[in-house]
Scaffold this motif. Structure first.
Motif, short mmCIF file in Angstrom:
data_model
loop_
_atom_site.label_atom_id
_atom_site.label_comp_id
_atom_site.label_asym_id
_atom_site.label_seq_id
_atom_site.Cartn_x
_atom_site.Cartn_y
_atom_site.Cartn_z
N UNK A 63 -14.56 35.29 0.29
CA UNK A 63 -14.76 36.70 0.58
C UNK A 63 -13.45 37.48 0.49
N UNK A 64 -12.36 36.86 0.92
CA UNK A 64 -11.06 37.52 0.86
C UNK A 64 -10.64 37.73 -0.61
N UNK A 65 -10.91 36.73 -1.46
CA UNK A 65 -10.60 36.85 -2.88
C UNK A 65 -11.35 38.02 -3.50
N UNK A 66 -12.65 38.08 -3.20
CA UNK A 66 -13.47 39.17 -3.74
C UNK A 66 -13.00 40.52 -3.22
N UNK A 67 -12.62 40.59 -1.95
CA UNK A 67 -12.17 41.85 -1.36
C UNK A 67 -10.87 42.32 -2.01
N UNK A 68 -9.94 41.40 -2.23
CA UNK A 68 -8.65 41.76 -2.85
C UNK A 68 -8.86 42.26 -4.27
N UNK A 69 -9.69 41.54 -5.02
CA UNK A 69 -9.92 41.93 -6.42
C UNK A 69 -10.73 43.22 -6.51
N UNK A 70 -11.69 43.40 -5.62
CA UNK A 70 -12.50 44.63 -5.60
C UNK A 70 -11.62 45.85 -5.35
N UNK A 71 -10.70 45.72 -4.40
CA UNK A 71 -9.80 46.83 -4.08
C UNK A 71 -8.93 47.19 -5.28
N UNK A 72 -8.45 46.15 -5.98
CA UNK A 72 -7.60 46.38 -7.14
C UNK A 72 -8.36 47.06 -8.27
N UNK A 73 -9.60 46.62 -8.48
CA UNK A 73 -10.42 47.22 -9.54
C UNK A 73 -10.72 48.68 -9.21
N UNK A 91 -7.05 43.43 -16.02
CA UNK A 91 -6.96 43.51 -17.48
C UNK A 91 -8.35 43.49 -18.11
N UNK A 92 -9.19 42.61 -17.59
CA UNK A 92 -10.55 42.48 -18.11
C UNK A 92 -11.34 43.77 -17.94
N UNK A 93 -11.23 44.37 -16.78
CA UNK A 93 -11.96 45.61 -16.50
C UNK A 93 -11.44 46.75 -17.38
N UNK A 112 -10.16 46.44 -20.30
CA UNK A 112 -10.70 46.16 -21.64
C UNK A 112 -12.16 46.58 -21.76
N UNK A 113 -12.93 46.34 -20.70
CA UNK A 113 -14.34 46.76 -20.70
C UNK A 113 -14.44 48.28 -20.75
N UNK A 114 -13.55 48.96 -20.02
CA UNK A 114 -13.56 50.42 -20.02
C UNK A 114 -13.29 50.96 -21.42
N UNK A 115 -12.34 50.35 -22.12
CA UNK A 115 -12.06 50.73 -23.51
C UNK A 115 -13.29 50.54 -24.38
N UNK A 116 -13.89 49.36 -24.28
CA UNK A 116 -15.04 49.02 -25.13
C UNK A 116 -16.22 49.96 -24.87
N UNK A 117 -16.49 50.26 -23.62
CA UNK A 117 -17.63 51.12 -23.29
C UNK A 117 -17.39 52.55 -23.78
N UNK A 118 -16.16 53.03 -23.63
CA UNK A 118 -15.86 54.39 -24.11
C UNK A 118 -16.01 54.45 -25.63
N UNK A 119 -15.58 53.42 -26.33
CA UNK A 119 -15.74 53.38 -27.78
C UNK A 119 -17.21 53.29 -28.17
N UNK A 120 -17.96 52.50 -27.40
CA UNK A 120 -19.39 52.36 -27.64
C UNK A 120 -20.08 53.72 -27.55
#
Length: 321
Positions: free
Chosen positions: A12-22, A162-164, A166-174
């Protein structure tokens, strides 16, 4: 139990840290991001995505996402690039480089070489003031406060960011390309996903027979028709018009009410106004109709004419359900 050994708490702590960063990434979406998207969209070349270490793994996923959504892309490992793979880069290509620090030795060697070629560079980095960040034409900031790793060492939060991005780039291009589900199907013809996008009802009924009886047919004939055609149902047709449906369930309910069905006909036990679907409809639409109406078969029509039956088993067989 100590937190250090508490698996659920750690997860849960891992998910919380990564969620906050995203969530914080949205604060870094600026004019550079917009310019980068527009530049890729207007480019006549491909997108070359490069990185080293865990960033290289993320780069391969970004390449896959771009390719599947209509933006031609290839992966070039940063280490291999300075040992011959720079030949991958063509005149009109755009290069995306991923690096958390932006200061790795390979990146420091690679960036000047790409700039000498005249290609535009998009940086995805957690340090916008790094060598990569300051030498790129467009810098996309993926700064994170800390890794989910308790030692703040293993790339976890940073690679997710980084992954997110990249997804934002791809979706905007889409969206700029107005990339439709039909376009998506062209790039995903295999597996259940592809079938959901291109398989039609006509494909499902091609091997099925079209069971039918007249309203005055005996119950015995109805049972034989359902049994022989093996679809658990039959249409009831009068004057070439579909007027009803009889299913296995209708037969069972009839037998619960009476053991003497000598004088009964199809009309007596049929359900009127059966659910139908057009032959050229998508197979996934047939599944949605079945689910929303809690049925396992649906009759198929073409220009108001009954032409067959789609059974839930047909959808299961194709891997759609």
């Amino acid at each position: 139990m100590d937190n250090k050994n508490n698996i659920i708490a750690n997860a849960k702590q891992t998910i919380a840290i990564e969620s906050k960063a995203i969530a914080n990434l949205s604060n870094f979406i600026n004019s550079d991001f917009e310019k980068a998207v527009k530049f890729i969209y207007a480019s006549k070349g491909r997108v070359i995505v490069s990185g080293i270490g865990k960033s290289a793994n993320i780069a391969t996923k970004i390449v896959a996402t771009l390719n599947s959504t209509g933006t031609p892309a290839i992966f070039m490992h940063a280490a291999d690039a300075i040992h011959g793979d720079l030949g991958n880069i063509q005149e009109d290509d755009v290069v995306i480089c991923l690096s958390k620090s932006g200061n790795t030795p390979e990146i420091k060697v690679l960036i000047p070489l790409i700039k000498n070629y005249g290609n535009k560079i998009i940086a995805i980095t957690g340090n916008k003031d790094s060598f990569l960040g300051t030498n790129a034409d467009f810098t996309l900031n993926t700064y994170v406060e800390k890794e989910a790793c308790p030692n703040n060492l293993a790339p976890t939060t940073s690679t997710t960011a980084q992954l997110v991005m990249g997804d934002a780039l791809a979706v905007c291009l889409l969206n700029l390309k107005e990339f439709s589900s039909q376009d998506f199907a062209k790039y995903h013809p295999g597996g259940a996903l592809g079938k959901k996008l291109y398989l039609r009802v006509s494909d499902l009924i091609a091997k099925n027979e079209a069971p039918k009886v007249s309203p005055e047919d005996s119950i015995q004939k109805v049972i034989v028709e359902i049994s022989q055609k093996r679809l658990g149902t039959t249409a009831v047709i009068e004057n070439d018009q579909l007027i009803g449906i009889i299913t296995d369930g209708d037969i069972r309910r009839m037998l619960e009410k009476t053991s003497d069905f000598t004088n009964l006909t199809a009309r007596d036990i049929m359900s009127e106004n059966p659910r139908t679907i057009e032959k050229d409809a998508m197979a996934i639409q047939a599944l949605e109709e079945m689910e929303s109406n809690n049925i396992t078969q649906i009759l198929v029509k073409e220009n108001e004419e009954y032409v067959g039956v789609v059974h839930l088993h047909d959808l299961i067989k194709e891997g759609i359900f």
